[in-house]
Design a protein around this motif. Structure first.
Motif, PDB file in Angstrom:
ATOM      1  N   ARG A 151     -21.294 -36.121 -19.912  1.00  0.00           N
ATOM      2  CA  ARG A 151     -22.111 -35.228 -20.724  1.00  0.00           C
ATOM      3  C   ARG A 151     -21.439 -34.959 -22.058  1.00  0.00           C
ATOM      4  N   GLU A 152     -22.262 -34.823 -23.099  1.00  0.00           N
ATOM      5  CA  GLU A 152     -21.732 -34.456 -24.408  1.00  0.00           C
ATOM      6  C   GLU A 152     -21.638 -32.946 -24.554  1.00  0.00           C
ATOM      7  N   PHE A 153     -22.583 -32.243 -23.912  1.00  0.00           N
ATOM      8  CA  PHE A 153     -22.628 -30.784 -23.969  1.00  0.00           C
ATOM      9  C   PHE A 153     -22.773 -30.238 -22.551  1.00  0.00           C
ATOM     10  N   PHE A 154     -22.566 -28.933 -22.395  1.00  0.00           N
ATOM     11  CA  PHE A 154     -22.655 -28.345 -21.064  1.00  0.00           C
ATOM     12  C   PHE A 154     -24.070 -28.369 -20.515  1.00  0.00           C
ATOM     13  N   VAL A 155     -25.058 -28.161 -21.389  1.00  0.00           N
ATOM     14  CA  VAL A 155     -26.459 -28.107 -20.951  1.00  0.00           C
ATOM     15  C   VAL A 155     -27.312 -28.883 -21.941  1.00  0.00           C
ATOM     16  N   GLY A 170     -11.603 -23.667 -23.003  1.00  0.00           N
ATOM     17  CA  GLY A 170     -10.896 -24.903 -23.324  1.00  0.00           C
ATOM     18  C   GLY A 170      -9.711 -24.668 -24.233  1.00  0.00           C
ATOM     19  N   GLU A 171      -9.886 -23.782 -25.198  1.00  0.00           N
ATOM     20  CA  GLU A 171      -8.806 -23.509 -26.153  1.00  0.00           C
ATOM     21  C   GLU A 171      -7.604 -22.857 -25.479  1.00  0.00           C
ATOM     22  N   MET A 172      -7.852 -21.923 -24.560  1.00  0.00           N
ATOM     23  CA  MET A 172      -6.755 -21.278 -23.855  1.00  0.00           C
ATOM     24  C   MET A 172      -6.054 -22.259 -22.916  1.00  0.00           C
ATOM     25  N   ALA A 173      -6.832 -23.103 -22.261  1.00  0.00           N
ATOM     26  CA  ALA A 173      -6.224 -24.115 -21.393  1.00  0.00           C
ATOM     27  C   ALA A 173      -5.332 -25.052 -22.202  1.00  0.00           C
ATOM     28  N   LYS A 174      -5.795 -25.411 -23.385  1.00  0.00           N
ATOM     29  CA  LYS A 174      -4.987 -26.266 -24.259  1.00  0.00           C
ATOM     30  C   LYS A 174      -3.723 -25.540 -24.705  1.00  0.00           C
ATOM     31  N   ALA A 175      -3.846 -24.267 -25.057  1.00  0.00           N
ATOM     32  CA  ALA A 175      -2.688 -23.488 -25.509  1.00  0.00           C
ATOM     33  C   ALA A 175      -1.625 -23.391 -24.420  1.00  0.00           C
ATOM     34  N   PHE A 176      -2.047 -23.384 -23.141  1.00  0.00           N
ATOM     35  CA  PHE A 176      -1.103 -23.309 -22.025  1.00  0.00           C
ATOM     36  C   PHE A 176      -0.683 -24.691 -21.536  1.00  0.00           C
ATOM     37  N   ASP A 177      -1.072 -25.730 -22.274  1.00  0.00           N
ATOM     38  CA  ASP A 177      -0.731 -27.108 -21.921  1.00  0.00           C
ATOM     39  C   ASP A 177      -1.240 -27.469 -20.520  1.00  0.00           C
ATOM     40  N   LYS A 178      -2.486 -27.069 -20.238  1.00  0.00           N
ATOM     41  CA  LYS A 178      -3.082 -27.326 -18.925  1.00  0.00           C
ATOM     42  C   LYS A 178      -4.194 -28.369 -18.970  1.00  0.00           C
ATOM     43  N   ALA A 187     -11.787 -33.928 -24.123  1.00  0.00           N
ATOM     44  CA  ALA A 187     -12.599 -34.690 -25.078  1.00  0.00           C
ATOM     45  C   ALA A 187     -13.726 -33.828 -25.629  1.00  0.00           C
ATOM     46  N   TRP A 188     -14.336 -33.015 -24.764  1.00  0.00           N
ATOM     47  CA  TRP A 188     -15.386 -32.102 -25.225  1.00  0.00           C
ATOM     48  C   TRP A 188     -14.834 -31.127 -26.260  1.00  0.00           C
ATOM     49  N   LEU A 189     -13.675 -30.550 -25.988  1.00  0.00           N
ATOM     50  CA  LEU A 189     -13.090 -29.589 -26.922  1.00  0.00           C
ATOM     51  C   LEU A 189     -12.796 -30.248 -28.268  1.00  0.00           C
ATOM     52  N   GLU A 190     -12.316 -31.471 -28.231  1.00  0.00           N
ATOM     53  CA  GLU A 190     -12.055 -32.197 -29.471  1.00  0.00           C
ATOM     54  C   GLU A 190     -13.339 -32.409 -30.254  1.00  0.00           C
ATOM     55  N   ARG A 191     -14.431 -32.728 -29.557  1.00  0.00           N
ATOM     56  CA  ARG A 191     -15.721 -32.897 -30.241  1.00  0.00           C
ATOM     57  C   ARG A 191     -16.196 -31.594 -30.860  1.00  0.00           C
ATOM     58  N   VAL A 202     -13.500 -21.773 -39.236  1.00  0.00           N
ATOM     59  CA  VAL A 202     -12.050 -21.580 -39.336  1.00  0.00           C
ATOM     60  C   VAL A 202     -11.656 -21.350 -40.791  1.00  0.00           C
ATOM     61  N   ALA A 203     -12.275 -22.105 -41.692  1.00  0.00           N
ATOM     62  CA  ALA A 203     -11.977 -21.924 -43.105  1.00  0.00           C
ATOM     63  C   ALA A 203     -12.306 -20.510 -43.568  1.00  0.00           C
ATOM     64  N   LYS A 204     -13.398 -19.951 -43.042  1.00  0.00           N
ATOM     65  CA  LYS A 204     -13.794 -18.593 -43.434  1.00  0.00           C
ATOM     66  C   LYS A 204     -13.026 -17.516 -42.652  1.00  0.00           C
ATOM     67  N   GLY A 205     -12.763 -17.790 -41.386  1.00  0.00           N
ATOM     68  CA  GLY A 205     -12.126 -16.781 -40.557  1.00  0.00           C
ATOM     69  C   GLY A 205     -10.625 -16.692 -40.718  1.00  0.00           C
ATOM     70  N   GLY A 206     -10.012 -17.729 -41.278  1.00  0.00           N
ATOM     71  CA  GLY A 206      -8.579 -17.720 -41.473  1.00  0.00           C
ATOM     72  C   GLY A 206      -7.874 -18.508 -40.379  1.00  0.00           C
ATOM     73  N   PRO A 207      -6.570 -18.664 -40.489  1.00  0.00           N
ATOM     74  CA  PRO A 207      -5.809 -19.475 -39.518  1.00  0.00           C
ATOM     75  C   PRO A 207      -6.127 -19.096 -38.073  1.00  0.00           C
ATOM     76  N   TYR A 208      -6.329 -20.113 -37.258  1.00  0.00           N
ATOM     77  CA  TYR A 208      -6.719 -19.932 -35.855  1.00  0.00           C
ATOM     78  C   TYR A 208      -5.822 -20.821 -35.025  1.00  0.00           C
ATOM     79  N   ARG A 209      -4.898 -20.238 -34.308  1.00  0.00           N
ATOM     80  CA  ARG A 209      -3.871 -21.050 -33.638  1.00  0.00           C
ATOM     81  C   ARG A 209      -4.386 -21.799 -32.423  1.00  0.00           C
ATOM     82  N   PHE A 210      -5.635 -21.559 -32.043  1.00  0.00           N
ATOM     83  CA  PHE A 210      -6.195 -22.288 -30.901  1.00  0.00           C
ATOM     84  C   PHE A 210      -7.030 -23.493 -31.315  1.00  0.00           C
ATOM     85  N   ALA A 211      -7.183 -23.727 -32.608  1.00  0.00           N
ATOM     86  CA  ALA A 211      -7.998 -24.853 -33.082  1.00  0.00           C
ATOM     87  C   ALA A 211      -7.223 -26.165 -32.966  1.00  0.00           C
TER      88      ALA A 211
END
Length: 211
Positions: A151-155, A170-178, A187-191, A202-211
């Motif tokens: 699937r490309e998307f969840f639904v 997905g971002e938190m799982a990535k941050a914890f190296d899981k 792959a979905w998160l990367e897309r 992100v450009a408008k919201g400012g630095p985002y360490r989970f991106a």
């Protein structure tokens, strides 16, 4: 005009992303975490008693909780002419799946991730809890990964609020190296992160360490 009360490195980033996907005009008021405690500043309590982010104000309406905000914005701003629907038709089978993902993200999926965060801060004192936490992480991340197989998307065949909501999981799982064993989720998160609207958020919201 709709205002997003945006806290750095928080769930409010996905609200900015949703609004960028919809092309909905909005204002953003920035708040910064305490650099030592990582807690939100007390000024957020002036907007909502919990003092948490995300929270939006839209005229006389104030809404906290990510799922409620995503649902409100899509119903209020995502159903008009030339706007992406961002949700299946109510009553359809896809809508029920969409609604489940919308609530699952914070109702079940985030619990083991947050336990992993807080118990990790206990160092050796938290060691006895890690096997159970790891088991729950594997259970939930495995479930999500299998759901994304092929699937490309969840639904459905296009982006919905379910994808917006699940992004922080997905971002938190990535941050914890899981994410290593969960290739579909990775792959979905990367897309999702490659989408122009996400990049704009992100450009408008400012630095985002989970991106």
């Amino acid at each position: 005009m709709l205002t997003v009360h945006h806290l750095n490195d928080s769930r409010s980033q996905r609200i900015l992303w949703l609004l960028e996907e919809l092309g909905t005009p909005y204002e953003m008021k920035r708040y910064q975490r305490n650099t030592e405690t990582r807690l939100a500043p007390p000024e957020l309590k002036e907007i909502h008693p919990l003092g948490k982010s995300p929270v939006i104000t839209d005229g006389d309406t104030t809404i906290a909780e990510s799922g409620a905000i995503v649902d409100y914005i899509i119903r209020r701003y995502g159903q008009g002419k030339d706007k992406p629907a961002m949700m299946p038709a109510p009553g359809s089978a896809e809508y029920e799946a969409y609604n489940e993902w919308l609530h699952y993200s914070e109702g079940s999926a985030m619990l083991p991730l947050m336990l992993n965060l807080y118990v990790g801060r206990l160092k050796e004192a938290g060691a006895p809890l890690h096997p159970r936490i790891d088991s729950e992480l594997a259970n939930h991340l495995g479930y999500v990964d299998r759901a994304l197989n092929g699937r490309e998307f969840f639904v459905g065949a296009s982006l919905t609020g379910a994808d917006i909501q699940m992004s922080f999981v997905g971002e938190m799982a990535k941050a914890f190296d899981k994410l290593g064993p969960y290739r579909n989720l990775a792959a979905w998160l990367e897309r999702m992160h490659a989408r122009p609207a996400f990049q704009r958020s992100v450009a408008k919201g400012g630095p985002y360490r989970f991106a």
